[in-house]
Design an enzyme around this catalytic site. Structure first.
Site, PDB file in Angstrom:
ATOM      1  CD  GLN A 102      -2.591   1.682   0.293  1.00 16.98           C
ATOM      2  OE1 GLN A 102      -3.248   0.851  -0.307  1.00 16.98           O
ATOM      3  NE2 GLN A 102      -2.601   2.958  -0.061  1.00 16.98           N
TER       4      GLN A 102
ATOM      5  N   PRO B 125      -6.079  -2.227   5.000  1.00 17.06           N
ATOM      6  CG  PRO B 125      -4.323  -0.684   5.116  1.00 17.06           C
ATOM      7  CD  PRO B 125      -4.656  -2.074   4.653  1.00 17.06           C
TER       8      PRO B 125
ATOM      9  N   GLY C 277     -10.827   0.476   2.022  1.00 14.76           N
ATOM     10  CA  GLY C 277     -11.870  -0.182   1.247  1.00 14.76           C
ATOM     11  C   GLY C 277     -11.296  -0.593  -0.096  1.00 14.76           C
TER      12      GLY C 277
ATOM     13  CG  MET D  91      -4.375   1.710  -3.338  1.00  7.95           C
ATOM     14  SD  MET D  91      -4.443   3.471  -2.873  1.00  7.95           S
ATOM     15  CE  MET D  91      -3.578   4.212  -4.252  1.00  7.95           C
ATOM     16  CD  GLU D  92      -6.445   5.751  -5.854  1.00 12.13           C
ATOM     17  OE1 GLU D  92      -6.882   5.032  -4.929  1.00 12.13           O
ATOM     18  OE2 GLU D  92      -6.061   6.911  -5.686  1.00 12.13           O
TER      19      GLU D  92
ATOM     20  CG  HIS E 209     -14.011   5.779  -4.749  1.00 12.48           C
ATOM     21  ND1 HIS E 209     -14.388   7.042  -4.339  1.00 12.48           N
ATOM     22  CD2 HIS E 209     -12.690   5.677  -4.471  1.00 12.48           C
ATOM     23  CE1 HIS E 209     -13.333   7.665  -3.831  1.00 12.48           C
ATOM     24  NE2 HIS E 209     -12.285   6.855  -3.896  1.00 12.48           N
ATOM     25  CD  GLU E 210     -10.775   2.613  -4.723  1.00 13.34           C
ATOM     26  OE1 GLU E 210      -9.884   3.357  -5.185  1.00 13.34           O
ATOM     27  OE2 GLU E 210     -11.261   2.779  -3.586  1.00 13.34           O
TER      28      GLU E 210
ATOM     29  CG  HIS F  45      -9.177   7.127  -7.653  1.00 11.11           C
ATOM     30  ND1 HIS F  45      -8.945   8.454  -7.376  1.00 11.11           N
ATOM     31  CD2 HIS F  45      -9.611   6.573  -6.490  1.00 11.11           C
ATOM     32  CE1 HIS F  45      -9.217   8.690  -6.088  1.00 11.11           C
ATOM     33  NE2 HIS F  45      -9.630   7.560  -5.533  1.00 11.11           N
TER      34      HIS F  45
ATOM     35  CD  GLU G 284      -9.283   9.675  -2.733  1.00 11.93           C
ATOM     36  OE1 GLU G 284     -10.389   9.216  -3.083  1.00 11.93           O
ATOM     37  OE2 GLU G 284      -8.209   9.034  -2.832  1.00 11.93           O
TER      38      GLU G 284
ATOM     39  CG  ASP H 196      -1.018   7.055   6.418  1.00 16.53           C
ATOM     40  OD1 ASP H 196      -1.600   7.237   5.336  1.00 16.53           O
ATOM     41  OD2 ASP H 196      -0.057   6.278   6.568  1.00 16.53           O
TER      42      ASP H 196
ATOM     43  CE1 TYR I 163     -10.776  10.380   1.182  1.00 14.08           C
ATOM     44  CE2 TYR I 163     -11.945   9.018  -0.385  1.00 14.08           C
ATOM     45  CZ  TYR I 163     -10.838   9.255   0.394  1.00 14.08           C
ATOM     46  OH  TYR I 163      -9.804   8.364   0.387  1.00 14.08           O
TER      47      TYR I 163
ATOM     48  NE  ARG J 299     -13.597  -0.398   4.105  1.00 20.13           N
ATOM     49  CZ  ARG J 299     -14.755  -0.415   3.454  1.00 20.13           C
ATOM     50  NH1 ARG J 299     -15.465  -1.540   3.410  1.00 20.13           N
ATOM     51  NH2 ARG J 299     -15.187   0.663   2.839  1.00 20.13           N
TER      52      ARG J 299
HETATM   53  N1  BES Z   1      -6.985   6.343  -2.704  1.00 19.14           N
HETATM   54  C1  BES Z   1      -7.920   6.031  -1.685  1.00 19.14           C
HETATM   55  C2  BES Z   1      -7.294   5.410  -0.472  1.00 19.14           C
HETATM   56  C3  BES Z   1      -6.240   6.271   0.187  1.00 19.14           C
HETATM   57  C4  BES Z   1      -6.360   7.655   0.250  1.00 19.14           C
HETATM   58  C5  BES Z   1      -5.149   5.671   0.744  1.00 19.14           C
HETATM   59  C6  BES Z   1      -5.370   8.409   0.852  1.00 19.14           C
HETATM   60  C7  BES Z   1      -4.154   6.422   1.356  1.00 19.14           C
HETATM   61  C8  BES Z   1      -4.254   7.795   1.407  1.00 19.14           C
HETATM   62  C9  BES Z   1      -9.038   5.134  -2.206  1.00 19.14           C
HETATM   63  O1  BES Z   1      -9.430   5.437  -3.508  1.00 19.14           O
HETATM   64  C10 BES Z   1     -10.256   5.414  -1.373  1.00 19.14           C
HETATM   65  O2  BES Z   1     -10.679   6.534  -1.358  1.00 19.14           O
HETATM   66  N2  BES Z   1     -10.788   4.427  -0.710  1.00 19.14           N
HETATM   67  C11 BES Z   1     -11.995   4.577   0.059  1.00 19.14           C
HETATM   68  C12 BES Z   1     -13.144   4.148  -0.803  1.00 19.14           C
HETATM   69  C13 BES Z   1     -14.446   4.819  -0.561  1.00 19.14           C
HETATM   70  C14 BES Z   1     -14.418   6.300  -0.569  1.00 19.14           C
HETATM   71  C15 BES Z   1     -15.470   4.330  -1.589  1.00 19.14           C
HETATM   72  C16 BES Z   1     -11.841   3.685   1.275  1.00 19.14           C
HETATM   73  O3  BES Z   1     -10.892   2.902   1.324  1.00 19.14           O
HETATM   74  O4  BES Z   1     -12.640   3.789   2.187  1.00 19.14           O
HETATM   75 ZN    ZN Z   2     -10.377   7.354  -3.556  1.00 21.18          ZN
END
Ligand code: BES
Ligand code: ZN
Length: 631
Positions: A161, A292, A294, A296-297, A321-322, A325, A344, A399, A407, A581
């Site tokens: 990740q 961790p 939901g 990752m794109e 969503h993914e 991206h 986002e 993080d 978002y 998660r």
């Molecule tokens: N790119 C993100 C995950 C992310 C963001 C990881 C910033 C590390 C730093 C991924 O696209 C995301 O937004 N995941 C969400 C999905 C949800 C909004 C549908 C998640 O994991 O909850």
């Molecule tokens: Zn995202």
């Protein structure tokens, strides 16, 4: 001019810890030691061995680097907890010339700058260097999952990740979203296991296992480091369409292929709105439940939590969503982590467009309404400085500042523009925006300039610049925001009210027909304190403690903790020890920590669960669960 000089003089570490009163330099990455105005990594070639026994990747990274500053001879790369063995200049095709290097002091957030003395300009404007290195078992961007924590329970699983600043914990590179590179890789996996990457597999594409365990990949499009990704496991593949499919362990692969069978439809909906899908294939990798996030794109291969495989396709918004991206984020990328909302917020907006096209207005209205409720609750807990779209992250770990603001507020901003300019004009604007900035990284200020030049003139009176300022700079939600609304939820609200007032029994609620969304809405808006008898009644009618749906279980368990509803505790424990998660476990630990008895329970569960959580999850949970533990 003064600014520029100050920016140039500041070393990266000083900059990262700059006082909040210094002006932010737009587009400057405060989370990387790299100096992308001096050198730029153009291509990365990896050759890595995976050792599950040692929890280690080891091998070489060859970097092809353009020198932008002709006088530069010190190349600075990002690393965190890497063991660097040797570094060479690759002269000509095969000649290896050893180079001197130093690994700087480790910053807990940024890691250690790796400074390499490279030959001067008259030798070469394009340099190739080879770094021989290995990772450490605790690398923040890797999780070595034990066989017992996987679906099949027969083989271990490794996944990376890299977002936001974890690529540096498994590859030495310029770990900044404004540096794009192509990459190729050779991964040596244990026999019987499959390696997959965010790239095109060379040769055998997702077919038979490679008996040698050697897998090769090529990523021909230039991407930022946070999108470099690797997974190694006992993986099978099922196609779900001509350019889509899922990789998963055998225990999950059929269910996953069914759950995500609509992916091709989603791609088509998206292409119609925002232009061609430019990455070739779009596959999904189903990870162990300790992932961790939901999703990752990672380009060509989104990484997906198994907790969305519900059996009824109720959580496929994650895939929309993914996938989205692939335009917002992977094609047009945030220049720094402060600009995350460009990734986002736009993606949540695109996700809504895709979901509406594939599933219709009713479902999309519910999803947006749930999102809004989450945002509003979170905003109420945040300091104003974290309620703005472009959050000042200087000196902070991205993080730790992960909120719904970039978002949902980001998406509401685009929706608000759509309300003023019309859907058609916004979709066209976005389509052109993706073309214009394809394969580039941009800042919040770049976006505003583009907006002012390309959208606002189309309807000069549609928005005032004070309104734009409010959206782009002020905390909270502007009053002009156009808020989503769901009729289905109104009916749920009325039923909840009647049930709470004792007018109807739980068995009279139409819960059997409710979708995941209706259940989550029903539960999340329940008053915080309920008599045990009410909880028992609801649980008896709908077996909520036994709910297999991860979202419904989450909402129910939060209520159970709040009301000290004893019968749910065994389920809470199994939930928290099974799932990693962050969004589904952090709020439960936070809820537990509110009372002394809950805190004791949280610590006991955490003591069991922690070893199986991802480093990104423990980094935020340690601060919550272990904070007063020594007292
Ligand atoms: N790119 C993100 C995950 C992310 C963001 C990881 C910033 C590390 C730093 C991924 O696209 C995301 O937004 N995941 C969400 C999905 C949800 C909004 C549908 C998640 O994991 O909850
Ligand atoms: Zn995202």
């Amino acid at each position: 001019m003064k600014f520029l000089l100050a920016a140039l003089l500041m070393s990266a570490s000083v900059a990262a810890h700059a006082a909040a009163s210094d002006p932010i330099v737009s587009g400057r990455d405060y989370h990387s030691y790299a100096e992308p105005t001096a050198f730029r990594v153009k291509h990365l070639d990896l050759d890595l061995q995976t050792s599950f026994e040692e929890k280690r990747l080891s091998g070489v990274a060859d970097l092809t680097i353009a020198r932008l500053d002709p006088n530069a001879t010190k190349l600075v790369l990002d690393t965190r907890d890497l063991t660097i063995r040797r570094i060479w200049w690759i002269r000509g095709a095969t000649d290896l010339v050893p180079l001197r290097f130093t690994l700087g002091v480790r910053d807990p957030m940024l890691g250690s700058p790796l400074t390499i003395d490279v030959p001067a300009q008259d030798v070469a404007t394009e340099l190739k260097i080879r770094i021989s290195y290995q990772t450490r078992p605790e690398a923040s961007g890797l999780q070595w999952v034990a066989a017992a924590q996987t679906a099949n329970k027969t083989d271990p699983f490794l996944f990376t990740q890299s977002q936001a600043i974890h690529a540096r914990s498994w590859i030495p590179l310029q770990d900044s979203p404004q540096v794009r590179m192509t990459y190729s890789a050779t991964i040596h996996a244990p026999p019987g296991m499959r390696a997959v990457m965010s790239a095109q597999p060379i040769g055998n594409n997702s077919g038979e296992l490679e008996p040698s365990g050697v897998y090769r990949f090529e990523m021909p499009q230039a991407i930022p480091s946070y999108l470099i990704a690797l997974g190694v496991g006992k993986l099978e593949f099922r196609a779900t369409g001509p350019r889509t499919g899922v990789f998963a362990e055998s225990a999950l692969v059929e269910a996953a292929a069914k759950e995500f069978a609509e992916t091709e439809q989603m791609i088509q909906a998206s292409e119609k709105l925002f232009g061609p899908y430019r990455w070739g294939r779009y596959d999904l990798l189903i990870l162990p439940p300790s992932f961790p996030f939901g999703g990752m794109e990672n380009p060509r291969l989104s990484f997906i939590t198994p907790t969305v495989i519900a059996g009824d396709r109720s959580m496929t918004a994650l895939i929309a969503h993914e996938l989205a991206h692939s335009w917002s984020g992977n094609l047009v990328t945030n220049a720094t982590w402060r600009d995350l909302w460009l990734n986002e917020g736009f993606t949540v907006f695109l996700q809504g467009r895709i979901m509406r096209a594939v599933y219709g207005d009713r479902r999309e209205a519910m999803e947006e309404t749930l999102d809004l409720a989450t945002l509003q609750k979170e905003i109420a807990t945040l300091p104003p400085s974290d309620q703005v779209l472009a959050i000042d992250l200087r000196g902070r770990d991205p993080d730790d500042v992960f909120t719904q603001v970039p978002y949902i507020k980001g998406a509401l901003f685009i929706s608000w523009l759509a309300s003023r300019f019309g859907d058609e004009q916004i979709d066209k604007f976005l389509h052109d925006y993706f073309d214009k900035f394809a394969f580039q990284s941009i800042s919040t200020e770049d976006f505003r300039a583009y907006l002012e030049a390309n959208l606002l003139p189309l309807k000069p009176d549609a928005v005032k610049s004070t309104e734009l300022d409010e959206w782009m700079k002020a905390p909270g939600l502007p009053k002009s925001a156009v808020l989503p609304h769901s009729d289905a939820f109104e009916r749920v609200d009325a039923l909840r009210k009647d049930w709470l007032a004792g007018k109807i029994a739980a068995t009279e609620l139409p819960g059997k027909d409710w979708t995941t969304h209706e259940w989550v809405h029903f539960l999340d808006a329940l008053i915080s304190k309920l008599p045990t008898a009410k909880l028992e009644e609801l649980d008896a009618a709908f077996a909520l403690t036994a709910a297999g749906n991860s979202e419904i279980a989450f909402s129910w368990l939060r209520i159970a903790i709040r009301n000290d509803y004893q019968p749910a505790y065994p389920r809470l424990e199994s939930y928290l020890t099974h799932i990693g998660r962050r969004r589904l476990i952090k709020p439960l630990y936070e809820e537990l920590m509110k009372t002394p008895a809950g805190a004791a329970r949280a610590r006991a569960i955490y003591a069991q669960a922690r070893a199986n959580y991802h480093p990104i999850a423990t980094a935020s949970l340690d601060g919550i669960v272990l904070k007063d533990a020594r007292r």
